[in-house]
Motif scaffolding. Structure first.
Motif, PDB file in Angstrom:
ATOM      1  N   ILE A   9       0.853  -1.182   0.000  1.00 20.60           N
ATOM      2  CA  ILE A   9       0.000   0.000   0.000  1.00 20.60           C
ATOM      3  C   ILE A   9       0.893   1.238   0.000  1.00 20.60           C
ATOM      4  O   ILE A   9       1.726   1.415   0.899  1.00 20.60           O
ATOM      5  CB  ILE A   9      -0.936   0.020   1.222  1.00 20.60           C
ATOM      6  CG1 ILE A   9      -1.815  -1.232   1.234  1.00 20.60           C
ATOM      7  CG2 ILE A   9      -1.796   1.283   1.221  1.00 20.60           C
ATOM      8  CD1 ILE A   9      -2.698  -1.398   0.015  1.00 20.60           C
ATOM      9  N   GLY A  10       0.745   2.073  -1.019  1.00 18.52           N
ATOM     10  CA  GLY A  10       1.555   3.275  -1.117  1.00 18.52           C
ATOM     11  C   GLY A  10       1.468   3.875  -2.500  1.00 18.52           C
ATOM     12  O   GLY A  10       0.737   3.390  -3.375  1.00 18.52           O
ATOM     13  N   ASP A  11       2.196   4.949  -2.712  1.00 18.74           N
ATOM     14  CA  ASP A  11       2.256   5.607  -4.004  1.00 18.74           C
ATOM     15  C   ASP A  11       2.937   4.690  -5.021  1.00 18.74           C
ATOM     16  O   ASP A  11       4.019   4.154  -4.754  1.00 18.74           O
ATOM     17  CB  ASP A  11       3.022   6.919  -3.871  1.00 18.74           C
ATOM     18  CG  ASP A  11       3.166   7.638  -5.194  1.00 18.74           C
ATOM     19  OD1 ASP A  11       2.214   8.318  -5.607  1.00 18.74           O
ATOM     20  OD2 ASP A  11       4.241   7.499  -5.818  1.00 18.74           O
ATOM     21  N   ALA A  12       2.323   4.523  -6.187  1.00 16.38           N
ATOM     22  CA  ALA A  12       2.824   3.548  -7.158  1.00 16.38           C
ATOM     23  C   ALA A  12       4.245   3.859  -7.595  1.00 16.38           C
ATOM     24  O   ALA A  12       5.113   2.971  -7.608  1.00 16.38           O
ATOM     25  CB  ALA A  12       1.897   3.493  -8.372  1.00 16.38           C
ATOM     26  N   ALA A  13       4.524   5.102  -7.970  1.00 15.98           N
ATOM     27  CA  ALA A  13       5.862   5.449  -8.453  1.00 15.98           C
ATOM     28  C   ALA A  13       6.904   5.246  -7.359  1.00 15.98           C
ATOM     29  O   ALA A  13       7.995   4.698  -7.607  1.00 15.98           O
ATOM     30  CB  ALA A  13       5.882   6.887  -8.964  1.00 15.98           C
ATOM     31  N   GLU A  14       6.590   5.665  -6.144  1.00 13.80           N
ATOM     32  CA  GLU A  14       7.547   5.521  -5.038  1.00 13.80           C
ATOM     33  C   GLU A  14       7.810   4.056  -4.711  1.00 13.80           C
ATOM     34  O   GLU A  14       8.955   3.649  -4.499  1.00 13.80           O
ATOM     35  CB  GLU A  14       7.023   6.257  -3.810  1.00 13.80           C
ATOM     36  CG  GLU A  14       6.991   7.775  -3.970  1.00 13.80           C
ATOM     37  CD  GLU A  14       6.447   8.462  -2.739  1.00 13.80           C
ATOM     38  OE1 GLU A  14       6.172   7.766  -1.728  1.00 13.80           O
ATOM     39  OE2 GLU A  14       6.291   9.697  -2.772  1.00 13.80           O
ATOM     40  N   GLU A  15       6.755   3.260  -4.676  1.00 13.47           N
ATOM     41  CA  GLU A  15       6.934   1.843  -4.350  1.00 13.47           C
ATOM     42  C   GLU A  15       7.690   1.114  -5.450  1.00 13.47           C
ATOM     43  O   GLU A  15       8.506   0.214  -5.177  1.00 13.47           O
ATOM     44  CB  GLU A  15       5.575   1.188  -4.109  1.00 13.47           C
ATOM     45  CG  GLU A  15       4.821   1.697  -2.901  1.00 13.47           C
ATOM     46  CD  GLU A  15       5.492   1.342  -1.584  1.00 13.47           C
ATOM     47  OE1 GLU A  15       6.344   0.422  -1.559  1.00 13.47           O
ATOM     48  OE2 GLU A  15       5.181   1.988  -0.567  1.00 13.47           O
ATOM     49  N   LEU A  16       7.457   1.481  -6.697  1.00 15.20           N
ATOM     50  CA  LEU A  16       8.198   0.874  -7.796  1.00 15.20           C
ATOM     51  C   LEU A  16       9.692   1.150  -7.660  1.00 15.20           C
ATOM     52  O   LEU A  16      10.520   0.256  -7.874  1.00 15.20           O
ATOM     53  CB  LEU A  16       7.685   1.407  -9.134  1.00 15.20           C
ATOM     54  CG  LEU A  16       6.355   0.838  -9.630  1.00 15.20           C
ATOM     55  CD1 LEU A  16       5.796   1.706 -10.755  1.00 15.20           C
ATOM     56  CD2 LEU A  16       6.522  -0.594 -10.127  1.00 15.20           C
ATOM     57  N   GLN A  18      11.337   1.546  -5.013  1.00 15.39           N
ATOM     58  CA  GLN A  18      11.874   0.774  -3.899  1.00 15.39           C
ATOM     59  C   GLN A  18      12.174  -0.673  -4.285  1.00 15.39           C
ATOM     60  O   GLN A  18      12.942  -1.356  -3.602  1.00 15.39           O
ATOM     61  CB  GLN A  18      10.901   0.803  -2.719  1.00 15.39           C
ATOM     62  CG  GLN A  18      10.723   2.168  -2.084  1.00 15.39           C
ATOM     63  CD  GLN A  18      12.005   2.722  -1.507  1.00 15.39           C
ATOM     64  OE1 GLN A  18      12.747   2.005  -0.823  1.00 15.39           O
ATOM     65  NE2 GLN A  18      12.286   3.990  -1.783  1.00 15.39           N
ATOM     66  N   LEU A  19      11.557  -1.155  -5.369  1.00 15.72           N
ATOM     67  CA  LEU A  19      11.745  -2.552  -5.761  1.00 15.72           C
ATOM     68  C   LEU A  19      13.116  -2.802  -6.361  1.00 15.72           C
ATOM     69  O   LEU A  19      13.568  -3.945  -6.428  1.00 15.72           O
ATOM     70  CB  LEU A  19      10.663  -2.970  -6.768  1.00 15.72           C
ATOM     71  CG  LEU A  19       9.229  -3.022  -6.243  1.00 15.72           C
ATOM     72  CD1 LEU A  19       8.278  -3.426  -7.367  1.00 15.72           C
ATOM     73  CD2 LEU A  19       9.106  -3.987  -5.074  1.00 15.72           C
TER      74      LEU A  19
END
Length: 240
Positions: A9-16, A18-19
């Protein structure tokens, strides 16, 4: 690791970001938020945005893809031309050069429970009977596949308490064709996450992302319905 541990759960761009870069073979993006006035229609309550935010998500999608990896992006009539313009300008036009970038437009044709073309799309200006899907790849690719980019699937009857629910079968066909067993599928803007369910059914590693906690709850209900309680699939890690 449980299935919801891989649903972030989070902002899509930010979480991407982090991957980690080049960590996914396929990204399945359904940015249903990308239509500024959609929030005023059809009972949609979640926040919407313009294409600038979609472009940021697409940039993060490209970063997370391996060289030769594929983007599978759902669209609608508003998003499709903007998506094509962005991809051809920023990723390249494989349809023209056969090297990289935008490759083709496919789609999903939805049927009713009787097997007839579905005409239940809300609104006053005609039913779309489905939705377009854009295919692009990062750089040149040796991931060649013969599965049709145009799929026919029954419209899901249960919405699991979520606004928009798409079928699993098309994503299962595409993911099986493009990926190997040890590869990762990433599903930003996931909603009920049909592509993640397809990836798990196929034994692929997956990560899903959504900004709404309610989406993960809807996904959980859908997963239990689609896959049952049998935990036979290998569970992967969200780390790169």
């Amino acid at each position: 690791m449980g299935d919801t541990d891989r649903y972030l759960i989070g902002d899509a761009a930010e979480e991407l970001r982090q991957l980690g870069s080049e960590s996914a073979a396929v990204v399945c993006l359904d940015d249903a938020w990308a239509r500024p006035k959609r929030g005023d229609a059809f009972g949609v309550e979640y926040p919407t945005h313009g294409f600038e935010e979609t472009a940021e998500i697409l940039s993060a999608c490209r970063e997370v893809l391996k060289p030769g990896g594929w983007l599978i992006a759902d669209a609608d009539d508003w998003l499709l031309p903007k998506l094509l313009d962005y991809l051809t300008e920023n990723w390249g036009n494989a349809a023209e050069t056969y090297q990289n970038g935008y490759r083709k437009v496919g789609g999903v044709t939805l049927t009713s429970s009787s097997g007839e073309p579905d005409r239940s799309t809300p609104g006053m200006y005609g039913s779309t009977g489905g939705y377009p899907v854009v295919f692009a790849h990062k750089g040149e690719t040796d991931r060649r596949w013969s599965e049709s980019a145009r799929q026919i699937a029954r419209r899901p009857q249960d919405r699991y308490g979520w606004g928009s629910v798409k079928p699993v079968a098309p994503y299962e066909a595409w993911i099986e064709s493009i990926t190997d067993l040890d590869e990762r599928v990433v599903v930003p803007c996931a909603g009920t996450a049909p592509a993640a369910i397809a990836a798990e059914r196929l034994g692929r590693e997956w990560v899903a992302i959504d900004c709404e906690p309610e989406a993960r709850e809807a996904y959980r209900r859908r997963r239990e319905n689609e896959l049952g309680s049998d935990e036979q699939s290998t569970l992967g890690s969200v780390t790169a």
